[in-house]
Design an enzyme around this catalytic site. Structure first.
Site, PDB file in Angstrom:
ATOM      1  N   GLY A 291      -3.273  13.545   5.864  1.00 30.79           N
ATOM      2  CA  GLY A 291      -2.718  12.553   4.931  1.00 30.79           C
ATOM      3  C   GLY A 291      -3.525  11.281   5.072  1.00 30.79           C
ATOM      4  N   ARG A 292      -3.257  10.592   6.185  1.00 30.71           N
ATOM      5  CA  ARG A 292      -3.917   9.316   6.489  1.00 30.71           C
ATOM      6  C   ARG A 292      -5.441   9.398   6.374  1.00 30.71           C
ATOM      7  NH1 ARG A 292      -1.558   5.987  10.290  1.00 30.71           N
ATOM      8  NH2 ARG A 292      -0.280   7.782  10.834  1.00 30.71           N
ATOM      9  N   ARG A 329       3.964  -1.218   8.575  1.00 34.09           N
ATOM     10  CA  ARG A 329       3.416  -0.636   9.805  1.00 34.09           C
ATOM     11  C   ARG A 329       3.224  -1.629  10.959  1.00 34.09           C
ATOM     12  NH1 ARG A 329      -0.939   1.569  10.152  1.00 34.09           N
ATOM     13  NH2 ARG A 329      -0.360   3.257  11.538  1.00 34.09           N
ATOM     14  N   CYS A 360      11.767 -12.743   5.298  1.00 34.93           N
ATOM     15  CA  CYS A 360      12.585 -13.498   6.236  1.00 34.93           C
ATOM     16  C   CYS A 360      12.827 -12.718   7.515  1.00 34.93           C
ATOM     17  CB  CYS A 360      13.898 -13.893   5.585  1.00 34.93           C
ATOM     18  SG  CYS A 360      13.625 -15.216   4.433  1.00 34.93           S
TER      19      CYS A 360
END
Ligand code: PLP
Length: 440
Positions: A291-292, A329, A360
Site C-alpha cells: 500500500g504505502r 500520523r 485545537c
C-alpha cells in the site's frame, strides 16, 4: 526530492512539471498532490522484481486503505494490479471505479453480514478469512446462496517485525488472524477443507508496516511453510497461494533507509522456494499487498503558512492551514516527515521551527523540528513530503475542517480527482432539532 520533483528557475518546487505555487493558486491549500509517474514507476519496480524470477507465479494487490478514491483505483486497474479492500466502503469505491470484481480481495477482522453479502453479490475474487466467526458466517451465507468463493486464511505467524508497536501485526497477541502457534490455524484449515462452499486456496499473513529489513518476511515464510507441510502431510492440503502481505518501508525522512523493492521480493521468492524444496512442496503463487510503498512517496501535501509565534529560548511555531485533520500520523504514531518552503526552495533552510497544524490539540504538530528558511512566513507555501499513504485516507473532520482536494499531476498536466469539501458538505448529514420550541 521524490519522483518528478524539481526546482524551477524561480526557486519554486515543481511536481510533474508544474510549479506548486501555480497548483496552490488554482486549487487552494491544503492540497494533496500525487505524482502519478512515480506511482507507476513503483508499480513497475515490483513487477520487474518478480519478473527476474522466471517460472514463479506472483500477484500484486494494492492495499487500497493507503489511499482509496475512484481515480487511484482506476490507475491501479489500468496498471493491471489486483486490489485489497477492508470495508464495504472501500469495496463500494472499487466497484464504482469499474474495477473487475474478480481482481478484488476482501480483508478485515470484523466483516459484517452486509459487507460479506456485498462481496458475494459482486462475486469478488477472494475473501481473506480472519476468524472462526467469519468462517462459520461465510459458510452459512454461501450455503444459503448456493455460491462458492475462494478464500485465504489470515494467520499470525508469531513474528515481530521491527516497526512501531501500533503497526505491528504478526505477533501472537494480535486482533488479526488465526494463530499458527496454538493450533487455531490448523483447526481453521481443517474446517475450510471440509466446507462445501469455501474453496481454500492459500494462507495469508501481514506482519506489519514500514518494515526496513527482510528477516521478518523470511521468518514468516519459514514458519508458514513448515505448518503447511504438516497440513499437506496430515490432511492433504494443497497450498496454491502464499500471501505475505505488505509493509515495505518507504522514505519519509533522511533517517529512513528503505531497501530497494527487489531486496524484499528476492527474499520472499528465494525463501519460499528454498522452504518448499526442503519440504518437497510445489511452489505456490506468491502474492504481496503493498500500500504505502506504492503511493506514499508520490504524495506531497501543500499548505499555506498563517500565524507564527516565537517563544524566546524555547521554539518558534509556524502554523499552517491544515494539520492532524489531513495527516493524523504524526499525532497517532509520532510519524516523522520532512518539509520545505515550496516557494523558497533554493533558500538555505537553517531556521528550526515547529510546523504546527490549526486543530485545537497541542499534539497537532506536523513536524516538531522542521528546517525552513529564516524568511519563511505568512503566505509562504510549505510542501510536506511523502504524505501519499494514510494521509487522505485517514483524514477527519475534527474541528469541522473540510477535507482538502486531491490532484494528480503528470507531464505538466494537473487533474482534480477529489473535490475540496465545502462547508455545505460538512453539514450535509446533519438534521435540525425537530421541535425547537421544547426549550422555551
Ligand atoms: C495495511 C495492510 C497492507 C498494506 O500495508 P502497507 O504498509 O501500506 O504496505 C497489506 N495487507 C494487509 C492485510 C494490511 O492490513
Amino acid at each position: 526530492m521524490y519522483g518528478t520533483q524539481a526546482i524551477n528557475g524561480r526557486g519554486h518546487l515543481c511536481i510533474g512539471g508544474i510549479d506548486t505555487t501555480v497548483l496552490a493558486k488554482e486549487y487552494g491549500t491544503p492540497l494533496y498532490v500525487y505524482d502519478t509517474a512515480l506511482i507507476k514507476s513503483k508499480i513497475n519496480e515490483f513487477k520487474q522484481a518478480f519478473a527476474r524470477h522466471a517460472g514463479v507465479n506472483w500477484q500484486i494487490a494494492y492495499a487500497s486503505k493507503a489511499f482509496s478514491s475512484i481515480a487511484i483505483i482506476q490507475l491501479i486497474d489500468e496498471q493491471g494490479l489486483f486490489l485489497d479492500v477492508v470495508s464495504g466502503g472501500e469495496l463500494y469505491t472499487a466497484l464504482s471505479a469499474g474495477m473487475n470484481p474478480k481482481r478484488i480481495h476482501f480483508h478485515g477482522n470484523n466483516k459484517s453480514h452486509a459487507e460479506l453479502a456485498m462481496a458475494l453479490d459482486a462475486k469478488i475474487g477472494a475473501i481473506i478469512v480472519d476468524n472462526f466467526f467469519e468462517l462459520d458466517l461465510l459458510e452459512k451465507m454461501c450455503a444459503d446462496r448456493n455460491q462458492e468463493i475462494d478464500i485465504l486464511l489470515r494467520v499470525t505467524p508469531g513474528v515481530e517485525a521491527h516497526t512501531h508497536e501500533f503497526i505491528m501485526t504478526g505477533q501472537d497477541d494480535s486482533k488479526f488472524g488465526f494463530n499458527l502457534g496454538n493450533g487455531m490455524a490448523e483447526r481453521a484449515v481443517k474446517q475450510s477443507l471440509q466446507s462445501l462452499h469455501l474453496n481454500l486456496i492459500g494462507i495469508h499473513c501481514h506482519i506489519g508496516s514500514q518494515i526496513f529489513e527482510t528477516d521478518g518476511f523470511a521468518g514468516a515464510i519459514k514458519i508458514m511453510i513448515k505448518h503447511v507441510s504438516a497440513w499437506t502431510h496430515d490432511f492433504g492440503f494443497q497450498l496454491q497461494v502464499l500471501n505475505v502481505g505488505g509493509g515495505f518501508g518507504i522514505h519519509y525522512t533522511d533517517s529512513d533507509r528503505p531497501l530497494p523493492i527487489e531486496c524484499y521480493i528476492d527474499t520472499i521468492v528465494t525463501t519460499a522456494k528454498k522452504e518448499c524444496d526442503c519440504y518437497n512442496l510445489s511452489l505456490p503463487s506468491l502474492w504481496i499487498e503493498p500500500g504505502r510503498s506504492i503511493v506514499g512517496e508520490a504524495g506531497t501535501t501543500l499548505y499555506t503558512v498563517g500565524s507564527s509565534k516565537d517563544i524566546p529560548g524555547i521554539r518558534k511555531y509556524l502554523s499552517v492551514d491544515g494539520g492532524m485533520s489531513d495527516n493524523i500520523r504524526p499525532s497517532l504514531y509520532q510519524a516523522q516527515y520532512q518539509a520545505i518552503c515550496a516557494n523558497k526552495a533554493n533558500e538555505a533552510a537553517q531556521s528550526q521551527v515547529a510546523l504546527a497544524g490549526k486543530c485545537c490539540e497541542s499534539g497537532d504538530v506536523l513536524i516538531k523540528e522542521a528546517f525552513l528558511p529564516e524568511s519563511c512566513t505568512n503566505g509562504d507555501l510549505i510542501a510536506v513530503f511523502s504524505t501519499g499513504a494514510y494521509g487522505y485516507s485517514m483524514a477527519s473532520h475534527y474541528n469541522r475542517i473540510a477535507n482538502p482536494a486531491v490532484i494528480f499531476v503528470e507531464d505538466g498536466e494537473a487533474s482534480l480527482v477529489v473535490r475540496r469539501e465545502t462547508y455545505e458538505d460538512l453539514i450535509r448529514q446533519d438534521l435540525a432539532l425537530k421541535d425547537l420550541s421544547r426549550n422555551n
